[in-house]
Design an enzyme around this catalytic site. Structure first.
Site, PDB file in Angstrom:
ATOM      1  N   ASP A  87      -3.271 -14.642 -35.568  1.00  0.00           N
ATOM      2  CA  ASP A  87      -3.523 -15.846 -34.350  1.00  0.00           C
ATOM      3  C   ASP A  87      -2.304 -15.562 -33.271  1.00  0.00           C
ATOM      4  O   ASP A  87      -1.451 -15.112 -33.405  1.00  0.00           O
ATOM      5  CB  ASP A  87      -3.267 -17.193 -35.020  1.00  0.00           C
ATOM      6  CG  ASP A  87      -1.981 -17.268 -35.623  1.00  0.00           C
ATOM      7  OD1 ASP A  87      -0.980 -17.580 -35.030  1.00  0.00           O
ATOM      8  OD2 ASP A  87      -1.957 -17.198 -37.180  1.00  0.00           O
TER       9      ASP A  87
ATOM     10  N   GLU B 155       1.505 -29.895 -37.415  1.00  0.00           N
ATOM     11  CA  GLU B 155       2.650 -29.470 -37.724  1.00  0.00           C
ATOM     12  C   GLU B 155       3.951 -30.380 -37.418  1.00  0.00           C
ATOM     13  O   GLU B 155       4.726 -29.978 -37.699  1.00  0.00           O
ATOM     14  CB  GLU B 155       2.856 -27.967 -38.000  1.00  0.00           C
ATOM     15  CG  GLU B 155       2.946 -27.617 -36.375  1.00  0.00           C
ATOM     16  CD  GLU B 155       3.078 -25.967 -36.498  1.00  0.00           C
ATOM     17  OE1 GLU B 155       4.196 -25.518 -36.507  1.00  0.00           O
ATOM     18  OE2 GLU B 155       2.027 -25.263 -36.408  1.00  0.00           O
TER      19      GLU B 155
ATOM     20  N   ASP C 277      -3.933 -27.607 -34.750  1.00  0.00           N
ATOM     21  CA  ASP C 277      -2.739 -27.139 -35.449  1.00  0.00           C
ATOM     22  C   ASP C 277      -1.792 -28.700 -35.683  1.00  0.00           C
ATOM     23  O   ASP C 277      -1.199 -28.956 -34.362  1.00  0.00           O
ATOM     24  CB  ASP C 277      -2.056 -26.425 -34.326  1.00  0.00           C
ATOM     25  CG  ASP C 277      -0.685 -25.765 -35.025  1.00  0.00           C
ATOM     26  OD1 ASP C 277       0.084 -26.311 -36.002  1.00  0.00           O
ATOM     27  OD2 ASP C 277      -0.323 -24.618 -34.500  1.00  0.00           O
TER      28      ASP C 277
END
Length: 558
Positions: A40, A129, A127
Site C-alpha cells: 500500500d 486508526e 483507514d
C-alpha cells in the site's frame, strides 16, 4: 502502513501493532494454501511507488479527511499508473479520521468517491486508526455509514486499522454482522525486514480478509500485506464479491502451545470441499495446540490429545492462551476390567497439579479400577491387587478384550535372606499364572529368584538354598532385617540319624555345632530359621546341647 506516515506526522499505533509472541511460541511457517501479497502506498513512496519482491497488487491512497479537513494525495494518479504498468491489481484507500461524526464522513465521501480511479468492484478501504471517541457505538455507526457509501458506489468496502485499536474503539460484533470478512488489520512481529508473512503473529480475531504483516517489507520501509480470501481480485474478475465469505481455503501455520478451551465449545473438522464442518463438543480444559488456521477471516486452532495428531479445530474465541491454570480436575467413573498394558505404555500419577510421570508398569494383564478423562485424554487406573490403584495408564497404552496369552514371568537371580511375615501370600507359578501356594512359616528365608508377573513382584523362597519352595508376594517379605529364629517348646524324644549335621544358634545365625552321637535324644525346643526347622537336643532335659535339622531326627518311632 499509514501508521507512521500519515499527514499528521504522529505515530499513534506503532507500538501497539507489534505482536507479542503467544506464550513464547514463534514459528516461521508457510501458508498451506495460496495467498497473495501486495503493498500500500501514500505520497511518502514517491510519484511511482516502491516495489517489493513478491507483490501483485497495490492499494493507493487517494486522500482523506482529518476531522473535516480534506487532504488530497497528489501522487494517487501517478502511483496507479506505475502499479498498472508493473501488472499489479490496483485499489484505493482513504484516510478516515471522522471519529463518530457521520456528517464529517459524508463530506469526505461526497468529495472522494467520485474521484476513485480503480475499477468498480475493487477495494476502497477506510483507514480508521486515529480520532476515535469514547463511544464505541457512535464510532461504529460512523464507520458503517462510510462502508455502506462505498458499497453503494459499487466498490468493496474494507476497514483498515490495528488489531488493538479496533478492539478498543469499535463494536466488532455489530460491524461484522453487516460486513463479514471486511477487515484489513495491521499486526507486526517486529520492525526487521520481513519480505514474507510469519503467520505466528496473525491477529487472532474474526473477519480478517487482509493482513498487514509488516511496515518493513524492504530496507527503508514498505508496508507488506497478505490477501487471505482473494479480495484483491475484486474488480478484476467477472464476478466480484464485496465481502467474500464462502472460501474453503484454510491458511495454516504451526502453533505449538497450550490453551484453555471453554466449556460448551464445538469442535470442527476441516474439509477442502466443505470448509469447517461442525462436530461434537470438546471437553473443556487445557489442550495442546498444533496449528493456527484462518478461513473466511476466522481463526481456528487445531487441538491435540497427544501433541501429534489433530483431534479437532476450535474457534479462536473459544480458546485462551496464557490463562493461569486452575486446579486439575479429572472426570472419573468405575471401570472394573482386565486390560493388557503394552510395553510402551505411558503411566502417570494424578495430582492437584495435573498428570505427572508415574512409575514403570510391567507389560501384561492388569486389573483396572477406574476410567478417568483429563484434558480430553482418557486414562485407566491399574491395580496390582484389584483394590488399590497403582498408576494411571494412557488409553493408547492399554487394550481390553485381548485374548489372554500364556502367562509369562520375568525372572532374575536374587540370592538373599528375607524375613517373611505371618500374613504373607504364597503362590506356585504355572502356565496358567500364579495359583495359591503352600503355607510358609514366618521368619527368615533364603531367596533364589525375583520374578515380575502382571506388574506384581514375587520372591522364590527356599529351605535349603538350592530348591525353590514357594513364591512370596513382595509385600510379604522384607530384606535387610536382622536374622532371628521363631521358637516354641517341644519336649519329646526322637532318634537322631547318623551323619547328621548339628548347629549352634547365634546372633549371626546358625553355625556348625558339636558332634552328636546318633540314637535316642530328648528335645526341648522347636525353632524355624530361614524357613528351615530345627530341634534343640538336651542331655539332661534342662540345658540345650545342639540344634539338629528336622531332616536329621525322627519322631514317633517305637
Amino acid at each position: 502502513m499509514k501508521i507512521s506516515k500519515k499527514l499528521l506526522g504522529t505515530v499513534v499505533l506503532g507500538a501497539a501493532l507489534l505482536a507479542a509472541p503467544a506464550l513464547g511460541h514463534q514459528h516461521d511457517a508457510a501458508a498451506a494454501t495460496k495467498t497473495y501479497l501486495g503493498v500500500d502506498w501514500a505520497k511518502y513512496q514517491g510519484a511511482n511507488g516502491v516495489f517489493g519482491q513478491n507483490d501483485e497488487f497495490a492499494i493507493v491512497q487517494l486522500g482523506g479527511t482529518y476531522n473535516g479537513t480534506i487532504s488530497v494525495q497528489s501522487t494517487y494518479s501517478s502511483q496507479l499508473a506505475s502499479a498498472k504498468k508493473k501488472g499489479y491489481r490496483t485499489h484505493t484507500y482513504l484516510w478516515y479520521q471522522v471519529g463518530s461524526s457521520t456528517s464529517v464522513a459524508k463530506k469526505a465521501l461526497d468529495y472522494f468517491l467520485p474521484k476513485v480511479k480503480t475499477p468498480k468492484g475493487s477495494i476502497v478501504a477506510l483507514d480508521y486508526e486515529d480520532g476515535a471517541t469514547s463511544s464505541k457505538s457512535a464510532n461504529t455507526a460512523a464507520i458503517m455509514y462510510g462502508m455502506k457509501r462505498v458499497k453503494d458506489a459499487g466498490y468493496t468496502p474494507l476497514l483498515y486499522s490495528g488489531q488493538y485499536y479496533l478492539n478498543d474503539h469499535v463494536d466488532m460484533k455489530t460491524l461484522l454482522k453487516t460486513y463479514p470478512n471486511s477487515l484489513w488489520v495491521a499486526r507486526y512481529a517486529d520492525y526487521n525486514v520481513t519480505p514474507k508473512p510469519n503467520f505466528s503473529y496473525f491477529p487472532s480475531m474474526d473477519g480478517v480478509a487482509m493482513w498487514q504483516y509488516t511496515s518493513t517489507q524492504v530496507s527503508g520501509g514498505l508496508d507488506g500485506n497478505v490477501d487471505l480470501l482473494g479480495v484483491s481480485f475484486n474488480g478484476y474478475k467477472t464476478t466480484s464479491t464485496s465481502t467474500p465469505s464462502n472460501s474453503k481455503t484454510l491458511v495454516q501455520s504451526s502453533y505449538k502451545a497450550v490453551g484453555t478451551v471453554a466449556s460448551g465449545t464445538t469442535g470442527y473438522t476441516y474439509s477442502t470441499s466443505k470448509g469447517m464442518v461442525a462436530g461434537a463438543k470438546v471437553t473443556a480444559g487445557n489442550w495442546k495446540t498444533l496449528t493456527k488456521g484462518i478461513i473466511n477471516g476466522k481463526t481456528y486452532y487445531s487441538i491435540s490429545k497427544d501433541g501429534k495428531a489433530t483431534y479437532a479445530w476450535v474457534p479462536a474465541a473459544n480458546i485462551k492462551f496464557g490463562v493461569k491454570a486452575t486446579p486439575a480436575k479429572m472426570t472419573q467413573s468405575s471401570y472394573k476390567a482386565v486390560g493388557t498394558v503394552s510395553s510402551t505404555a505411558k503411566t502417570y500419577y494424578y495430582t492437584s497439579s495435573g498428570m505427572t510421570t508415574g512409575p514403570k508398569v510391567a507389560a501384561g494383564n492388569w486389573k483396572t479400577l477406574t476410567k478417568g478423562v483429563y484434558n480430553g485424554n482418557t486414562y485407566y487406573l491399574v491395580s496390582k491387587d484389584g483394590k488399590n490403584g497403582y498408576a494411571w495408564v494412557l488409553a493408547s497404552g492399554i487394550k481390553f478384550g485381548v485374548k489372554a496369552t500364556p502367562a509369562k514371568m520375568t525372572q532374575t537371580s536374587y540370592k538373599a535372606v528375607g524375613t517373611v511375615s505371618s500374613t504373607a501370600k504364597t503362590y506356585y507359578y504355572t502356565t496358567k499364572g500364579m495359583i495359591t501356594g503352600p503355607k510358609v512359616a514366618a521368619g527368615n528365608w533364603k531367596t533364589l529368584t525375583k520374578g515380575v508377573y502382571n506388574g506384581n513382584t514375587y520372591y522364590l523362597v527356599s529351605k535349603d538354598g538350592k530348591n525353590g519352595y514357594a513364591w512370596v508376594l513382595a509385600s510379604g517379605i522384607k530384606f535387610g532385617v536382622k536374622a532371628s529364629m521363631s521358637q516354641s517348646a517341644y519336649p519329646a524324644k526322637g532318634i537322631v540319624n547318623a551323619n547328621t549335621k548339628f548347629y549352634y544358634y547365634t546372633s549371626s545365625g546358625m553355625i556348625a555345632g558339636p558332634k552328636v552321637t546318633s540314637g535316642i535324644w530328648k528335645t526341648m525346643t522347636k525353632g524355624v530359621y530361614n524357613g528351615n526347622t530345627y530341634y534343640l537336643l538336651t542331655k539332661d532335659g534342662k540345658k540345650g546341647y545342639a540344634w539338629v535339622p528336622a531332616s536329621g531326627i525322627t519322631f514317633g518311632l517305637k
